[in-house]
Design an enzyme around this catalytic site. Sequence first.
Site, PDB file in Angstrom:
ATOM      1  N   SER A  99       0.835  -1.202   0.000  1.00 22.08           N
ATOM      2  CA  SER A  99       0.000   0.000   0.000  1.00 22.08           C
ATOM      3  C   SER A  99       0.875   1.259   0.000  1.00 22.08           C
ATOM      4  CB  SER A  99      -0.964  -0.030   1.189  1.00 22.08           C
ATOM      5  OG  SER A  99      -1.955   0.967   1.059  1.00 22.08           O
TER       6      SER A  99
ATOM      7  N   ASP B 175      -0.263  -4.056  -4.068  1.00 22.19           N
ATOM      8  CA  ASP B 175      -1.405  -3.149  -4.197  1.00 22.19           C
ATOM      9  C   ASP B 175      -1.050  -1.739  -3.715  1.00 22.19           C
ATOM     10  OD1 ASP B 175      -3.975  -3.175  -5.329  1.00 22.19           O
ATOM     11  OD2 ASP B 175      -4.887  -2.878  -3.379  1.00 22.19           O
TER      12      ASP B 175
ATOM     13  N   HIS C  69      -7.805  -5.417  -0.878  1.00 22.92           N
ATOM     14  CA  HIS C  69      -6.523  -4.715  -0.774  1.00 22.92           C
ATOM     15  C   HIS C  69      -5.435  -5.646  -0.245  1.00 22.92           C
ATOM     16  CE1 HIS C  69      -4.110  -1.157  -0.828  1.00 22.92           C
ATOM     17  NE2 HIS C  69      -4.059  -0.981   0.479  1.00 22.92           N
TER      18      HIS C  69
END
EC number: 3.1.1.-
Length: 451
Positions: free
Chosen positions: A154, A178, A248
Amino acid sequence: MLRFYLFISLLCLSRSDAEETCPSFTRLSFHSAVVGTGLNVRLMLYTRKNLTCAQTINSSAFGNLNVTKKTTFIVHGFRPTGSPPVWMDDLVKGLLSVEDMNVVVVDWNRGATTLIYTHASSKTRKVAMVLKEFIDQMLAEGASLDDIYMIGVSLGAHISGFVGEMYDGWLGRITGLDPAGPLFNGKPHQDRLDPSDAQFVDVIHSDTDALGYKEPLGNIDFYPNGGLDQPGCPKTILGGFQYFKCDHQRSVYLYLSSLRESCTITAYPCDSYQDYRNGKCVSCGTSQKESCPLLGYYADNWKDHLRGKDPPMTKAFFDTAEESPFCMYHYFVDIITWNKNVRRGDITIKLRDKAGNTTESKINHEPTTFQKYHQVSLLARFNQDLDKVAAISLMFSTGSLIGPRYKLRILRMKLRSLAHPERPQLCRYDLVLMENVETVFQPILCPELQL
Protein backbone atom coordinates in the site's frame (compact mmCIF):
# COMPACT_ATOMS: atom_id res chain seq x y z
CA MET A 1 2.20 -15.82 50.43
CA LEU A 2 5.79 -14.55 50.19
CA ARG A 3 6.53 -17.36 47.74
CA PHE A 4 3.58 -16.24 45.58
CA TYR A 5 4.82 -12.63 45.42
CA LEU A 6 8.32 -13.81 44.56
CA PHE A 7 6.85 -15.94 41.75
CA ILE A 8 4.89 -12.99 40.36
CA SER A 9 7.98 -10.76 40.55
CA LEU A 10 10.10 -13.31 38.70
CA LEU A 11 7.36 -13.75 36.08
CA CYS A 12 7.22 -10.00 35.47
CA LEU A 13 11.00 -9.80 35.25
CA SER A 14 11.12 -12.70 32.80
CA ARG A 15 8.48 -11.04 30.62
CA SER A 16 10.38 -7.76 30.75
CA ASP A 17 13.61 -9.51 29.77
CA ALA A 18 11.85 -11.33 26.93
CA GLU A 19 10.42 -8.08 25.64
CA GLU A 20 13.86 -6.47 25.69
CA THR A 21 15.51 -9.51 24.11
CA CYS A 22 12.87 -10.04 21.41
CA PRO A 23 11.36 -6.72 20.37
CA SER A 24 8.02 -6.95 18.63
CA PHE A 25 6.19 -4.81 16.12
CA THR A 26 4.68 -1.70 17.72
CA ARG A 27 1.14 -2.37 18.89
CA LEU A 28 -1.02 0.71 19.37
CA SER A 29 -4.56 1.19 20.58
CA PHE A 30 -7.51 2.59 18.70
CA HIS A 31 -7.15 5.64 20.95
CA SER A 32 -3.76 6.26 19.32
CA ALA A 33 -5.45 6.20 15.93
CA VAL A 34 -8.00 8.75 17.10
CA VAL A 35 -5.47 11.23 18.50
CA GLY A 36 -2.80 10.48 15.89
CA THR A 37 0.85 9.51 16.29
CA GLY A 38 4.16 11.17 15.58
CA LEU A 39 6.60 9.40 13.29
CA ASN A 40 9.03 6.88 14.76
CA VAL A 41 10.72 4.35 12.49
CA ARG A 42 12.05 1.11 13.98
CA LEU A 43 14.06 -1.45 12.02
CA MET A 44 13.75 -5.06 13.15
CA LEU A 45 16.11 -7.66 11.70
CA TYR A 46 15.33 -11.33 11.16
CA THR A 47 17.79 -13.89 9.80
CA ARG A 48 17.97 -17.66 9.86
CA LYS A 49 19.97 -17.26 13.06
CA ASN A 50 17.15 -15.35 14.75
CA LEU A 51 14.07 -16.49 12.86
CA THR A 52 11.60 -15.95 15.71
CA CYS A 53 13.38 -13.28 17.73
CA ALA A 54 13.96 -9.92 16.06
CA GLN A 55 16.92 -7.65 16.67
CA THR A 56 16.42 -3.89 16.74
CA ILE A 57 19.03 -2.40 14.44
CA ASN A 58 20.09 1.06 13.32
CA SER A 59 22.90 2.77 11.43
CA SER A 60 25.38 2.14 14.25
CA ALA A 61 24.23 -1.33 15.36
CA PHE A 62 23.76 -3.95 12.62
CA GLY A 63 23.26 -7.00 14.84
CA ASN A 64 23.27 -10.21 12.78
CA LEU A 65 22.93 -8.35 9.48
CA ASN A 66 25.39 -9.71 6.93
CA VAL A 67 26.03 -7.08 4.24
CA THR A 68 27.27 -9.73 1.80
CA LYS A 69 23.79 -11.28 1.60
CA LYS A 70 20.55 -10.04 0.06
CA THR A 71 18.65 -7.67 2.34
CA THR A 72 14.87 -7.51 2.00
CA PHE A 73 12.98 -4.61 3.56
CA ILE A 74 9.26 -5.08 4.29
CA VAL A 75 7.43 -1.75 4.44
CA HIS A 76 3.80 -1.71 5.59
CA GLY A 77 1.20 0.94 4.88
CA PHE A 78 -1.63 2.88 6.52
CA ARG A 79 -2.71 1.43 9.91
CA PRO A 80 -6.10 2.91 10.87
CA THR A 81 -6.47 0.75 14.01
CA GLY A 82 -2.90 0.63 15.30
CA SER A 83 -2.67 -3.16 15.22
CA PRO A 84 0.34 -4.95 13.66
CA PRO A 85 -0.18 -6.38 10.14
CA VAL A 86 -1.57 -9.90 10.56
CA TRP A 87 0.52 -11.17 7.64
CA MET A 88 3.91 -9.86 8.78
CA ASP A 89 5.18 -12.96 10.62
CA ASP A 90 4.21 -15.25 7.76
CA LEU A 91 5.97 -13.02 5.24
CA VAL A 92 9.18 -12.93 7.30
CA LYS A 93 9.24 -16.70 7.77
CA GLY A 94 8.30 -17.33 4.14
CA LEU A 95 11.15 -15.20 2.80
CA LEU A 96 13.70 -16.86 5.05
CA SER A 97 12.42 -20.29 4.06
CA VAL A 98 13.28 -19.74 0.39
CA GLU A 99 16.60 -17.92 0.75
CA ASP A 100 19.28 -17.20 3.34
CA MET A 101 19.00 -13.42 3.59
CA ASN A 102 18.52 -10.48 5.92
CA VAL A 103 14.88 -9.52 6.40
CA VAL A 104 14.30 -6.05 7.85
CA VAL A 105 10.80 -5.17 9.01
CA VAL A 106 10.28 -1.42 8.74
CA ASP A 107 7.98 -0.59 11.64
CA TRP A 108 6.59 2.91 11.19
CA ASN A 109 3.34 2.15 12.99
CA ARG A 110 3.93 5.35 14.95
CA GLY A 111 3.14 7.59 12.04
CA ALA A 112 1.00 5.20 10.02
CA THR A 113 -1.54 4.83 12.83
CA THR A 114 -4.19 7.49 12.39
CA LEU A 115 -7.79 7.70 11.27
CA ILE A 116 -6.81 10.45 8.84
CA TYR A 117 -5.21 8.88 5.78
CA THR A 118 -3.59 12.14 4.64
CA HIS A 119 -1.63 12.32 7.90
CA ALA A 120 -0.08 8.93 7.21
CA SER A 121 0.60 9.57 3.52
CA SER A 122 2.34 12.85 4.34
CA LYS A 123 5.00 10.92 6.29
CA THR A 124 6.00 8.57 3.48
CA ARG A 125 8.99 10.60 2.26
CA LYS A 126 10.28 10.97 5.82
CA VAL A 127 10.21 7.19 6.22
CA ALA A 128 12.09 6.88 2.93
CA MET A 129 14.79 9.26 4.21
CA VAL A 130 15.29 7.12 7.33
CA LEU A 131 15.71 4.05 5.15
CA LYS A 132 18.18 5.80 2.88
CA GLU A 133 20.35 6.75 5.85
CA PHE A 134 20.43 3.13 6.95
CA ILE A 135 21.16 1.80 3.46
CA ASP A 136 23.94 4.39 3.06
CA GLN A 137 25.61 2.89 6.12
CA MET A 138 25.13 -0.60 4.72
CA LEU A 139 26.88 0.49 1.53
CA ALA A 140 29.72 1.95 3.57
CA GLU A 141 30.12 -1.47 5.22
CA GLY A 142 30.36 -3.22 1.85
CA ALA A 143 26.76 -3.93 0.81
CA SER A 144 25.68 -3.69 -2.84
CA LEU A 145 22.58 -1.96 -4.16
CA ASP A 146 22.08 -5.02 -6.38
CA ASP A 147 21.28 -7.00 -3.22
CA ILE A 148 18.69 -4.56 -1.84
CA TYR A 149 15.11 -5.76 -2.26
CA MET A 150 12.13 -3.78 -1.01
CA ILE A 151 8.61 -5.15 -0.57
CA GLY A 152 6.14 -2.33 -0.05
CA VAL A 153 2.49 -2.78 0.85
CA SER A 154 0.00 0.00 0.00
CA LEU A 155 1.70 3.24 1.12
CA GLY A 156 4.81 1.15 1.67
CA ALA A 157 5.05 0.60 -2.08
CA HIS A 158 5.45 4.33 -2.69
CA ILE A 159 7.91 4.61 0.21
CA SER A 160 9.98 1.94 -1.53
CA GLY A 161 9.77 3.92 -4.75
CA PHE A 162 11.00 7.07 -3.01
CA VAL A 163 13.99 5.16 -1.66
CA GLY A 164 14.76 3.78 -5.10
CA GLU A 165 14.50 7.21 -6.67
CA MET A 166 17.14 8.54 -4.26
CA TYR A 167 19.52 5.88 -5.62
CA ASP A 168 18.67 6.73 -9.24
CA GLY A 169 16.95 3.39 -9.73
CA TRP A 170 19.93 1.21 -8.84
CA LEU A 171 18.19 -0.77 -6.11
CA GLY A 172 18.06 -4.43 -7.07
CA ARG A 173 14.30 -4.85 -6.93
CA ILE A 174 11.04 -3.38 -5.63
CA THR A 175 7.80 -5.32 -5.26
CA GLY A 176 4.67 -3.21 -4.81
CA LEU A 177 1.74 -5.04 -3.21
CA ASP A 178 -1.41 -3.15 -4.20
CA PRO A 179 0.22 0.30 -4.08
CA ALA A 180 -2.05 2.91 -2.52
CA GLY A 181 -4.27 4.75 -4.97
CA PRO A 182 -5.84 7.62 -2.98
CA LEU A 183 -3.67 10.78 -3.19
CA PHE A 184 -1.31 9.02 -5.64
CA ASN A 185 -3.54 8.43 -8.66
CA GLY A 186 -2.50 10.71 -11.51
CA LYS A 187 0.66 11.92 -9.78
CA PRO A 188 3.90 12.37 -11.78
CA HIS A 189 6.40 9.52 -11.62
CA GLN A 190 8.60 11.22 -9.02
CA ASP A 191 5.68 11.31 -6.57
CA ARG A 192 4.84 7.60 -6.64
CA LEU A 193 6.28 4.18 -7.38
CA ASP A 194 7.65 4.02 -10.92
CA PRO A 195 9.46 1.45 -13.12
CA SER A 196 12.61 3.57 -12.99
CA ASP A 197 12.90 3.25 -9.18
CA ALA A 198 14.78 -0.07 -9.29
CA GLN A 199 16.47 -2.43 -11.70
CA PHE A 200 13.28 -4.50 -11.60
CA VAL A 201 9.85 -3.41 -10.34
CA ASP A 202 6.96 -5.86 -10.10
CA VAL A 203 3.51 -4.89 -8.86
CA ILE A 204 0.38 -6.79 -7.85
CA HIS A 205 -2.87 -4.81 -8.23
CA SER A 206 -5.77 -6.39 -6.31
CA ASP A 207 -8.09 -3.47 -5.43
CA THR A 208 -7.93 -1.01 -8.31
CA ASP A 209 -11.49 0.26 -7.84
CA ALA A 210 -11.02 1.34 -4.20
CA LEU A 211 -7.80 1.47 -2.15
CA GLY A 212 -5.30 0.45 -4.82
CA TYR A 213 -3.68 2.03 -7.87
CA LYS A 214 -5.13 1.08 -11.26
CA GLU A 215 -2.51 2.06 -13.82
CA PRO A 216 0.76 0.16 -14.36
CA LEU A 217 3.58 1.16 -12.01
CA GLY A 218 6.27 -1.43 -12.71
CA ASN A 219 8.16 -3.38 -15.32
CA ILE A 220 5.51 -6.04 -14.92
CA ASP A 221 2.10 -5.39 -13.37
CA PHE A 222 -0.01 -8.35 -12.29
CA TYR A 223 -3.81 -8.03 -12.18
CA PRO A 224 -5.40 -10.99 -10.34
CA ASN A 225 -9.02 -11.42 -11.42
CA GLY A 226 -8.65 -8.22 -13.42
CA GLY A 227 -7.44 -6.31 -10.35
CA LEU A 228 -10.98 -5.83 -9.08
CA ASP A 229 -13.21 -7.87 -6.76
CA GLN A 230 -11.29 -10.85 -5.43
CA PRO A 231 -13.00 -14.25 -5.03
CA GLY A 232 -13.80 -15.05 -1.42
CA CYS A 233 -13.93 -11.40 -0.32
CA PRO A 234 -17.21 -9.88 0.96
CA LYS A 235 -19.26 -8.20 -1.75
CA THR A 236 -21.37 -6.03 0.59
CA ILE A 237 -20.82 -3.92 3.68
CA LEU A 238 -22.46 -6.71 5.68
CA GLY A 239 -19.03 -8.34 5.59
CA GLY A 240 -17.84 -5.78 8.13
CA PHE A 241 -14.29 -4.45 8.09
CA GLN A 242 -13.24 -7.25 5.70
CA TYR A 243 -15.40 -5.60 3.04
CA PHE A 244 -13.01 -2.64 3.03
CA LYS A 245 -9.64 -4.40 3.34
CA CYS A 246 -9.99 -7.93 1.91
CA ASP A 247 -9.38 -7.03 -1.75
CA HIS A 248 -6.52 -4.72 -0.77
CA GLN A 249 -4.79 -7.33 1.38
CA ARG A 250 -5.24 -10.11 -1.16
CA SER A 251 -2.08 -8.94 -2.93
CA VAL A 252 -0.06 -9.84 0.17
CA TYR A 253 -1.58 -13.30 0.46
CA LEU A 254 -1.01 -13.95 -3.23
CA TYR A 255 2.64 -13.03 -2.77
CA LEU A 256 2.82 -15.31 0.27
CA SER A 257 1.54 -18.20 -1.83
CA SER A 258 4.61 -17.87 -4.06
CA LEU A 259 6.82 -18.64 -1.06
CA ARG A 260 5.14 -21.99 -0.51
CA GLU A 261 5.67 -25.14 -2.53
CA SER A 262 2.01 -26.11 -2.86
CA CYS A 263 1.59 -24.47 -6.27
CA THR A 264 2.89 -21.80 -8.61
CA ILE A 265 0.68 -19.00 -9.91
CA THR A 266 1.23 -18.36 -13.60
CA ALA A 267 0.16 -15.10 -15.24
CA TYR A 268 -0.40 -14.24 -18.91
CA PRO A 269 0.83 -11.01 -20.54
CA CYS A 270 -2.11 -9.29 -22.19
CA ASP A 271 -3.51 -5.88 -23.07
CA SER A 272 -6.71 -6.40 -21.09
CA TYR A 273 -8.45 -8.77 -18.74
CA GLN A 274 -11.19 -9.39 -21.29
CA ASP A 275 -8.69 -10.47 -23.94
CA TYR A 276 -7.11 -12.83 -21.41
CA ARG A 277 -10.50 -14.32 -20.50
CA ASN A 278 -11.23 -14.83 -24.18
CA GLY A 279 -8.06 -16.89 -24.55
CA LYS A 280 -6.23 -14.40 -26.76
CA CYS A 281 -3.10 -14.05 -24.62
CA VAL A 282 -1.76 -17.44 -23.61
CA SER A 283 0.95 -18.01 -26.21
CA CYS A 284 3.65 -17.88 -23.52
CA GLY A 285 2.32 -21.12 -22.07
CA THR A 286 2.19 -23.18 -25.26
CA SER A 287 5.84 -24.21 -25.31
CA GLN A 288 8.72 -24.77 -22.94
CA LYS A 289 10.82 -22.25 -24.86
CA GLU A 290 8.63 -19.29 -23.94
CA SER A 291 7.61 -19.56 -20.30
CA CYS A 292 4.96 -17.37 -18.70
CA PRO A 293 5.79 -14.95 -15.87
CA LEU A 294 5.36 -16.24 -12.33
CA LEU A 295 3.64 -14.21 -9.66
CA GLY A 296 5.42 -13.16 -6.50
CA TYR A 297 8.92 -13.90 -5.29
CA TYR A 298 10.11 -15.47 -8.54
CA ALA A 299 8.68 -12.80 -10.84
CA ASP A 300 12.19 -11.52 -11.51
CA ASN A 301 12.91 -14.68 -13.50
CA TRP A 302 11.13 -12.82 -16.31
CA LYS A 303 13.43 -9.80 -16.06
CA ASP A 304 15.61 -10.80 -18.99
CA HIS A 305 12.55 -11.35 -21.18
CA LEU A 306 11.35 -7.81 -20.46
CA ARG A 307 14.68 -6.32 -21.48
CA GLY A 308 13.79 -7.13 -25.07
CA LYS A 309 10.68 -4.94 -24.93
CA ASP A 310 10.57 -1.20 -25.61
CA PRO A 311 9.62 0.07 -23.12
CA PRO A 312 10.46 -2.87 -20.78
CA MET A 313 6.95 -3.03 -19.32
CA THR A 314 3.99 -5.39 -19.54
CA LYS A 315 0.67 -6.20 -17.89
CA ALA A 316 -0.20 -9.77 -16.92
CA PHE A 317 -3.55 -11.26 -15.93
CA PHE A 318 -4.70 -14.42 -14.19
CA ASP A 319 -7.60 -15.80 -12.17
CA THR A 320 -7.46 -17.23 -8.67
CA ALA A 321 -9.41 -19.52 -6.38
CA GLU A 322 -11.17 -18.14 -3.29
CA GLU A 323 -8.71 -19.50 -0.74
CA SER A 324 -4.99 -20.08 -0.29
CA PRO A 325 -2.97 -21.23 -2.17
CA PHE A 326 -5.24 -19.52 -4.79
CA CYS A 327 -3.88 -21.47 -7.77
CA MET A 328 -5.96 -22.12 -10.87
CA TYR A 329 -4.85 -24.50 -13.61
CA HIS A 330 -5.40 -23.36 -17.18
CA TYR A 331 -6.36 -25.47 -20.17
CA PHE A 332 -7.20 -24.63 -23.74
CA VAL A 333 -10.31 -26.33 -25.09
CA ASP A 334 -10.30 -26.18 -28.90
CA ILE A 335 -13.67 -26.99 -30.48
CA ILE A 336 -14.58 -27.32 -34.17
CA THR A 337 -18.31 -27.65 -34.86
CA TRP A 338 -20.28 -28.66 -37.93
CA ASN A 339 -23.77 -27.31 -37.22
CA LYS A 340 -25.42 -25.89 -40.31
CA ASN A 341 -26.63 -22.88 -38.31
CA VAL A 342 -24.63 -20.67 -35.96
CA ARG A 343 -24.91 -21.54 -32.27
CA ARG A 344 -24.24 -19.24 -29.32
CA GLY A 345 -23.88 -20.42 -25.77
CA ASP A 346 -21.74 -21.49 -22.84
CA ILE A 347 -19.69 -24.62 -22.30
CA THR A 348 -19.20 -26.38 -18.97
CA ILE A 349 -16.35 -28.87 -18.83
CA LYS A 350 -15.46 -31.43 -16.16
CA LEU A 351 -12.32 -33.54 -15.87
CA ARG A 352 -11.99 -36.82 -13.98
CA ASP A 353 -8.88 -38.89 -13.30
CA LYS A 354 -8.58 -42.63 -12.71
CA ALA A 355 -8.87 -42.15 -8.95
CA GLY A 356 -12.27 -40.51 -9.36
CA ASN A 357 -11.14 -36.96 -8.57
CA THR A 358 -13.13 -34.36 -10.51
CA THR A 359 -12.75 -30.67 -11.24
CA GLU A 360 -15.11 -28.35 -13.13
CA SER A 361 -14.83 -25.16 -15.15
CA LYS A 362 -17.81 -23.21 -16.47
CA ILE A 363 -16.62 -21.03 -19.32
CA ASN A 364 -19.27 -18.34 -19.08
CA HIS A 365 -17.51 -14.97 -19.12
CA GLU A 366 -19.38 -14.28 -22.36
CA PRO A 367 -21.41 -16.49 -24.74
CA THR A 368 -19.33 -18.17 -27.42
CA THR A 369 -20.26 -18.18 -31.10
CA PHE A 370 -19.84 -21.55 -32.83
CA GLN A 371 -19.74 -21.50 -36.65
CA LYS A 372 -19.50 -24.45 -39.00
CA TYR A 373 -15.92 -25.68 -39.47
CA HIS A 374 -14.50 -22.76 -37.45
CA GLN A 375 -12.24 -23.55 -34.50
CA VAL A 376 -13.09 -21.86 -31.21
CA SER A 377 -10.44 -21.82 -28.46
CA LEU A 378 -11.80 -21.52 -24.94
CA LEU A 379 -9.72 -20.83 -21.85
CA ALA A 380 -10.81 -23.10 -19.00
CA ARG A 381 -9.68 -22.70 -15.40
CA PHE A 382 -9.75 -25.50 -12.82
CA ASN A 383 -9.11 -25.58 -9.07
CA GLN A 384 -7.31 -28.92 -9.28
CA ASP A 385 -4.49 -30.14 -11.47
CA LEU A 386 -5.36 -33.67 -12.60
CA ASP A 387 -2.26 -35.32 -14.01
CA LYS A 388 -3.90 -38.16 -15.96
CA VAL A 389 -7.35 -37.30 -17.26
CA ALA A 390 -9.45 -40.44 -17.75
CA ALA A 391 -12.80 -38.87 -18.62
CA ILE A 392 -14.15 -35.55 -19.85
CA SER A 393 -17.70 -34.24 -19.75
CA LEU A 394 -19.12 -31.33 -21.72
CA MET A 395 -22.42 -29.49 -21.42
CA PHE A 396 -23.72 -26.83 -23.78
CA SER A 397 -26.28 -24.18 -22.78
CA THR A 398 -27.76 -21.21 -24.59
CA GLY A 399 -29.13 -19.79 -21.35
CA SER A 400 -32.62 -19.58 -22.80
CA LEU A 401 -35.49 -20.63 -20.54
CA ILE A 402 -38.01 -20.87 -23.37
CA GLY A 403 -37.90 -22.05 -26.94
CA PRO A 404 -36.36 -25.16 -28.51
CA ARG A 405 -33.40 -27.03 -27.06
CA TYR A 406 -30.49 -26.99 -29.48
CA LYS A 407 -27.77 -29.47 -30.32
CA LEU A 408 -24.10 -28.63 -30.68
CA ARG A 409 -22.40 -30.98 -33.13
CA ILE A 410 -18.67 -31.19 -32.44
CA LEU A 411 -16.36 -32.38 -35.19
CA ARG A 412 -13.31 -32.30 -32.92
CA MET A 413 -12.53 -31.32 -29.34
CA LYS A 414 -8.94 -30.92 -28.14
CA LEU A 415 -7.78 -30.37 -24.54
CA ARG A 416 -4.30 -29.05 -23.81
CA SER A 417 -2.71 -27.99 -20.54
CA LEU A 418 -1.07 -24.57 -20.38
CA ALA A 419 0.52 -25.23 -16.99
CA HIS A 420 2.14 -28.41 -18.36
CA PRO A 421 2.60 -28.08 -22.13
CA GLU A 422 4.69 -31.26 -22.09
CA ARG A 423 1.62 -33.35 -21.29
CA PRO A 424 -0.06 -35.13 -24.23
CA GLN A 425 -3.00 -33.35 -25.79
CA LEU A 426 -6.34 -35.15 -25.57
CA CYS A 427 -8.95 -35.32 -28.32
CA ARG A 428 -12.42 -36.61 -29.13
CA TYR A 429 -14.25 -36.64 -32.45
CA ASP A 430 -17.89 -36.65 -33.60
CA LEU A 431 -19.75 -35.60 -30.48
CA VAL A 432 -23.32 -34.34 -30.27
CA LEU A 433 -24.18 -32.24 -27.21
CA MET A 434 -27.84 -31.93 -26.30
CA GLU A 435 -28.53 -28.59 -24.65
CA ASN A 436 -28.30 -28.74 -20.82
CA VAL A 437 -27.39 -32.44 -20.91
CA GLU A 438 -23.99 -33.55 -19.63
CA THR A 439 -22.12 -35.76 -22.11
CA VAL A 440 -19.33 -37.93 -20.68
CA PHE A 441 -16.65 -39.57 -22.83
CA GLN A 442 -13.15 -41.01 -22.71
CA PRO A 443 -10.57 -38.93 -24.59
CA ILE A 444 -7.86 -40.32 -26.84
CA LEU A 445 -4.39 -39.00 -27.58
CA CYS A 446 -4.41 -36.42 -30.35
CA PRO A 447 -2.56 -37.57 -33.48
CA GLU A 448 -1.12 -34.11 -34.15
CA LEU A 449 2.47 -33.30 -33.36
CA GLN A 450 2.91 -31.70 -29.94
CA LEU A 451 3.78 -28.02 -29.80
